[in-house]
Design a protein around this motif. Structure first.
Motif, PDB file in Angstrom:
ATOM      1  N   ASP A 418       8.412 -32.763   2.904  1.00 50.60           N
ATOM      2  CA  ASP A 418       9.435 -33.383   3.651  1.00 50.60           C
ATOM      3  C   ASP A 418       9.666 -32.266   4.648  1.00 50.60           C
ATOM      4  O   ASP A 418       9.748 -31.117   4.515  1.00 50.60           O
ATOM      5  CB  ASP A 418      10.704 -33.524   3.086  1.00 50.60           C
ATOM      6  N   LEU A 419       9.460 -32.846   6.186  1.00 53.94           N
ATOM      7  CA  LEU A 419       9.781 -31.862   7.239  1.00 53.94           C
ATOM      8  C   LEU A 419      11.115 -31.245   7.224  1.00 53.94           C
ATOM      9  O   LEU A 419      12.071 -32.086   7.039  1.00 53.94           O
ATOM     10  CB  LEU A 419       9.421 -32.578   8.674  1.00 53.94           C
ATOM     11  N   ASP A 420      11.314 -29.870   7.510  1.00 53.14           N
ATOM     12  CA  ASP A 420      12.559 -29.156   7.777  1.00 53.14           C
ATOM     13  C   ASP A 420      12.985 -29.569   9.149  1.00 53.14           C
ATOM     14  O   ASP A 420      12.315 -29.627  10.203  1.00 53.14           O
ATOM     15  CB  ASP A 420      12.666 -27.863   7.495  1.00 53.14           C
ATOM     16  N   HIS A 421      14.140 -29.943   9.376  1.00 53.07           N
ATOM     17  CA  HIS A 421      14.958 -29.998  10.796  1.00 53.07           C
ATOM     18  C   HIS A 421      14.300 -31.315  11.402  1.00 53.07           C
ATOM     19  O   HIS A 421      14.405 -31.124  12.840  1.00 53.07           O
ATOM     20  CB  HIS A 421      14.808 -28.818  11.438  1.00 53.07           C
ATOM     21  N   ASP A 435       7.575 -38.867  16.835  1.00 49.25           N
ATOM     22  CA  ASP A 435       6.356 -39.271  16.289  1.00 49.25           C
ATOM     23  C   ASP A 435       5.347 -38.698  16.624  1.00 49.25           C
ATOM     24  O   ASP A 435       4.246 -38.580  15.689  1.00 49.25           O
ATOM     25  CB  ASP A 435       6.203 -40.710  17.201  1.00 49.25           C
ATOM     26  N   HIS A 436       5.328 -37.970  17.732  1.00 53.27           N
ATOM     27  CA  HIS A 436       4.204 -36.941  18.130  1.00 53.27           C
ATOM     28  C   HIS A 436       4.205 -35.881  17.106  1.00 53.27           C
ATOM     29  O   HIS A 436       2.792 -35.383  16.598  1.00 53.27           O
ATOM     30  CB  HIS A 436       4.557 -36.190  19.640  1.00 53.27           C
ATOM     31  N   LEU A 437       5.105 -35.266  16.656  1.00 54.80           N
ATOM     32  CA  LEU A 437       5.381 -34.192  15.864  1.00 54.80           C
ATOM     33  C   LEU A 437       4.655 -34.823  14.393  1.00 54.80           C
ATOM     34  O   LEU A 437       3.671 -34.074  13.725  1.00 54.80           O
ATOM     35  CB  LEU A 437       6.553 -33.930  15.488  1.00 54.80           C
ATOM     36  N   LEU A 438       4.973 -36.073  14.027  1.00 53.93           N
ATOM     37  CA  LEU A 438       4.450 -36.571  12.688  1.00 53.93           C
ATOM     38  C   LEU A 438       2.961 -36.678  12.755  1.00 53.93           C
ATOM     39  O   LEU A 438       2.295 -36.487  11.565  1.00 53.93           O
ATOM     40  CB  LEU A 438       5.071 -37.886  12.310  1.00 53.93           C
ATOM     41  N   GLN A 501       8.438 -26.543  10.064  1.00 53.69           N
ATOM     42  CA  GLN A 501       8.597 -26.174   9.000  1.00 53.69           C
ATOM     43  C   GLN A 501       8.271 -27.495   7.906  1.00 53.69           C
ATOM     44  O   GLN A 501       8.901 -28.476   8.328  1.00 53.69           O
ATOM     45  CB  GLN A 501       9.830 -25.447   8.610  1.00 53.69           C
ATOM     46  N   ALA A 502       8.150 -27.078   6.557  1.00 48.98           N
ATOM     47  CA  ALA A 502       8.534 -28.158   5.602  1.00 48.98           C
ATOM     48  C   ALA A 502       8.698 -27.623   4.273  1.00 48.98           C
ATOM     49  O   ALA A 502       8.582 -26.656   3.883  1.00 48.98           O
ATOM     50  CB  ALA A 502       7.065 -28.996   5.449  1.00 48.98           C
ATOM     51  N   SER A 503       9.438 -28.550   3.455  1.00 44.76           N
ATOM     52  CA  SER A 503       9.582 -28.177   2.054  1.00 44.76           C
ATOM     53  C   SER A 503       8.721 -28.929   1.051  1.00 44.76           C
ATOM     54  O   SER A 503       8.645 -30.105   1.568  1.00 44.76           O
ATOM     55  CB  SER A 503      11.023 -28.195   1.818  1.00 44.76           C
ATOM     56  N   ILE A 504       7.944 -28.501   0.063  1.00 44.26           N
ATOM     57  CA  ILE A 504       7.189 -29.359  -0.809  1.00 44.26           C
ATOM     58  C   ILE A 504       7.600 -29.266  -2.274  1.00 44.26           C
ATOM     59  O   ILE A 504       8.085 -28.126  -2.643  1.00 44.26           O
ATOM     60  CB  ILE A 504       5.833 -28.572  -0.597  1.00 44.26           C
TER      61      ILE A 504
END
Length: 811
Positions: A418-421, A435-438, A501-504
């Protein structure tokens, strides 16, 4: 209303016909009925019984009046034809036996009527049988044609066996009866009209008719002719009907088959026994592009595309030879080389003697349907934004992997990312940039994983990665590699070096779950545990997470009640001068006095509040409670004029257009100077301030409040945006302060932040100062204010008052 056509048709009948209602009131009677009932022989007189309600009752014997009335009502209600034998009377002595046929009719204005046809019996029947003898030698009793004859009064005087068979009645029920009792009324009227014409002209005639009988529909070619005695006097009319149903039906079906062959949009091709094309229809020409002239005599292999190999065609012909037909999908080739998909049915055709005549192939072009189905399949299984498998497809792949897991590869890993922020990106830069970031993240996940791994997007900013044949240690290594790839800088709108950033969360099969649903649940729980630990990290599932998740669930359920029950508390942590250690202000912090769990820190329940959309309510409560407390101290003269209390507010709070005016109203009501209050906002929320936020912040600056930038250095806001903010205080995040005891990049970063703050004329406050060494380093680098355990932890209002506030001013 009785139509003129029905009146004319019934008037011409030689039998007595009356139309009556359910009370036997006569609405119409033809000439024959008039003659039968009134005993007149004047053929020129008109019926004069219509409208007389009791004329039938006068004619019928007493016992048959109710019988006929009951059968008329029954026919009207059931809409069926009925038969009865009744007796009529002439004068006081003559009794007439009649056959009555009752048929339902629809009358005017919805009235229900019935047609009653009366035929005299007995004496007349004997007379008609005797009349039949002169013509018997002239008719072929053994003919397969339908032969019958009628007398001048329209009564049948002869019927051959074929005629009796087709109308399905014995001779005893036919001889002496009129045709209207034997044939449908429409056919009987046609015969009566034809026989009247023959009687008038004494000339034969032909007629074609369709007769609808109980045993089928017959198309007849009928020859009707006069029967004359030796004196050329007419004593009857003969009829010979030939059944044309068979030949006509055969011709009709032949024409229909040809029409279907020529006009159907399906492709039809005929071959001989050797498989050479003998005929194709226009549909085949249209679909394949080949003309009939170009393919006659050739084999069907000319449309083969090569998608089906020789073994497949051998299997097709084996089915045809064994079963007589085959159906299935083929990929064929058009005349221009274009491939197309057909649903083909090939059948063998045989002669009557069993010899093979040839083959018939009917083909439907399903290319568009196939493409549409493929598109639907892709839409149903693919995330349209990123092109990755969607939730539905991923769950199928996860179940497949569980089914394949065996002795050789007993274990695999499921990663939940899940992406952070991400919400801040959507809110600040717009959903198009989100959407571009995804899309960029989806591409990076593909680069960071192996070809055997499966990457999917579940929805929003949630991704899953399936790692087949992977151990727990290997999964943790891969998870950290993914985090590194995600964190590489990228261009996002005007941010040249935006670092996602992301959390896994990691769950293992079968240790952490033996079903897809359980694995997803546990990987999701592990991901949230990674977020709660500070984000931008991976966390493997463990059993103790269940207890933590249960605690989180309980907190979420009870947090709303905490506001209503006044269970929240304001704690204050003093801000002090690093040189003198004197208090110069405080930061307001929130605690939850839980009735069973005790005093809870913000880290335990604020993430729950954030996820539950309750931060706005909590922030408003903290703001109100803090202002009331400081206002009370100010009124007592215990809050020093140069002290400020800083209160945390999130961006969602300040987005409300009335936020600044509401804050001004609160200060005025409490009689608290604006200079005594500061508002803290975390830098990570400031990727791009929106106009309404900037307007509110500038408004409170003009009022005299101070704006703090909290946790400076942890976010990704640009210097240009920070310069737009009307802020005057920067708080250095405690993460950097904690590393000041050793020489590392965090120490260098703190020095750079202090230098930047001083250059831009910001006041600097270091957070989390706990040691004397940290105090000295900060002083040496130019930071003069701090908060942390070196001076004091956060304190309740009462403890803060007792320790740091002077005694109230004497009144």
């Amino acid at each position: 209303m009785i139509s003129d056509a029905i009146r004319q048709a019934l008037f011409m009948l030689p039998v007595a016909a009356l139309i009556v209602d359910d009370q036997l009131k006569v609405r119409f009677a033809n000439l024959a009925a008039h003659q039968l009932i009134t005993r007149t022989t004047d053929s020129t007189s008109r019926p004069d019984v219509s409208g007389e309600p009791y004329v039938l009752q006068h004619f019928l014997v007493v016992d048959d009046i109710e019988l006929l009335r009951g059968m008329v009502r029954q026919s009207i209600l059931s809409k069926k034809s009925l038969d009865a034998r009744i007796k009529g009377k002439r004068g006081h002595t003559e009794i007439i036996a009649c056959h009555a046929q009752i048929t339902h009719l629809s009358g005017e204005a919805g009235a229900s009527l019935a047609l009653v046809v009366l035929t005299k019996l007995d004496a007349e029947k004997t007379s008609t049988l005797e009349t039949a003898e002169p013509i018997a030698p002239a008719l072929l009793a053994g003919s397969t044609d339908y032969v019958f004859a009628t007398d001048p009064g329209g009564r049948v005087i002869y019927a051959n066996p074929a005629y009796l068979s087709v109308i399905d009645k014995p001779a005893s029920e036919v001889i002496g009866r009129r045709l209207e009792y034997l044939l449908p009324l429409r056919n009987a009227i046609e015969h009566v009209q034809a026989e009247n014409q023959i009687q008038a002209t004494q000339e034969s005639m032909r007629m074609s008719e369709a007769v609808y009988l109980r045993n089928g529909t017959f198309e007849l070619d009928t020859h009707k002719f006069p029967l004359l005695d030796e004196s050329s006097r007419l004593y009857g009319i003969g009829s010979i009907s030939r059944d044309m149903t068979g030949p006509n039906e055969s011709l009709r079906l032949q024409k229909l088959s040809e029409a279907i062959f020529l006009n159907t949009r399906e492709a039809i091709v005929l071959t001989d026994a050797q498989g050479r094309i003998t005929r194709v229809n226009p549909g085949w020409e249209r679909i394949t592009g080949f003309s009939e002239a170009a393919v006659l005599g050739k084999k069907l292999s000319l449309v083969h595309s090569g998608h089906q190999d020789s073994r497949q065609y051998e299997e097709i012909w084996r089915n045809i030879l064994e079963n007589g037909h085959w159906s299935g999908e083929l990929v064929n080739r058009k005349s221009d080389g274009t491939e197309f998909v057909v649903w083909s049915t090939i059948s063998a055709m045989f002669k009557e003697d069993g010899h093979l005549l040839g083959y018939l192939a009917v083909q439907t072009d399903i290319t568009d349907l196939r493409q549409a189905n493929e598109k639907i399949r892709l839409l149903a299984n693919t995330d349209t934004l990123t092109g990755l498998p969607n939730r539905k497809k991923f769950l199928e792949q996860l179940d497949d992997e569980i089914g394949k897991a065996g002795t050789h590869h007993p274990s695999f890993a499921l990663l939940f990312l899940d992406l952070d922020h991400f919400k801040e990106v959507n809110d600040s830069l717009g959903h198009h940039m989100g959407d571009h970031l995804l899309v960029q993240i989806a591409h990076r996940l593909g680069e960071a994983t192996r070809t055997s791994d499966i990457v999917a997007r579940l929805g929003g900013d949630e991704f899953t990665i399936l790692l087949p044949a992977t151990s727990r240690d290997e999964a943790i290594v891969i998870a950290h590699q993914i985090l590194q790839h995600v964190h590489y800088p990228l261009l996002l709108d005007s941010f040249i070096n935006y670092r996602p950033q992301a959390s896994i969360g990691i769950a293992m099969f079968p240790e952490d779950g033996d079903s897809g649903q359980e694995l997803l649940k546990h990987a999701d729980q592990a991901m949230y545990a990674a977020k709660h630990k500070g984000r931008n990290q991976a966390r493997a599932y463990s059993a103790d997470l269940e207890q933590a998740n249960q605690r989180t669930f309980t907190l979420r359920r009870e947090l709303a009640d905490a506001l209503m029950n006044n269970e929240l508390r304001v704690f204050l942590q003093p801000v002090f001068d690093l040189e003198t250690l004197d208090v110069i202000g405080a930061e307001a912090l929130v605690r939850w006095q839980h009735p069973s769990m005790g005093l809870l820190s913000p880290g335990e329940f604020l993430p729950v509040a954030q996820a539950s959309k309750m931060m706005g309510a909590i922030d408003h409560w903290v703001l109100d409670a803090t202002l009331r407390q400081v206002s009370a101290w100010h009124a007592q003269g215990r809050w020093k004029p140069d002290w400020r209390v800083s209160i945390n507010q999130n961006t969602d709070d300040i987005r409300h257009k009335d936020w600044a005016s509401e804050l001004a109203r609160m200060l005025k009501k409490l009689n608290l100077p604006a200079q005594a209050v500061g508002i803290e906002l975390t830098e990570e929320l400031w990727t791009e301030p929106v106009p309404v936020v900037l307007k509110n912040l500038r408004t409170i600056q003009q009022m005299g409040l101070t704006l703090y930038i909290d946790d400076f250095g942890t976010g990704y806001s640009s210097l240009a945006y920070l310069k737009e903010l009307p802020a005057s205080v920067i708080k250095i995040d405690q993460h950097f302060v904690a590393q000041l005891d050793s020489a590392n990049e965090d120490s260098t970063l703190v020095e750079a932040i202090i230098a930047l703050g001083k250059k831009l004329q910001y006041q600097l406050i270091a957070e989390g100062v706990e040691t004397e060494a940290q105090r000295k380093v900060l002083l040496a680098k130019g930071c003069t204010a701090a908060q942390g355990y070196l001076l004091s932890p956060p304190l309740s209002a009462k403890c803060f008052e007792e320790r740091f506030l002077p005694e109230p001013s004497p009144t």
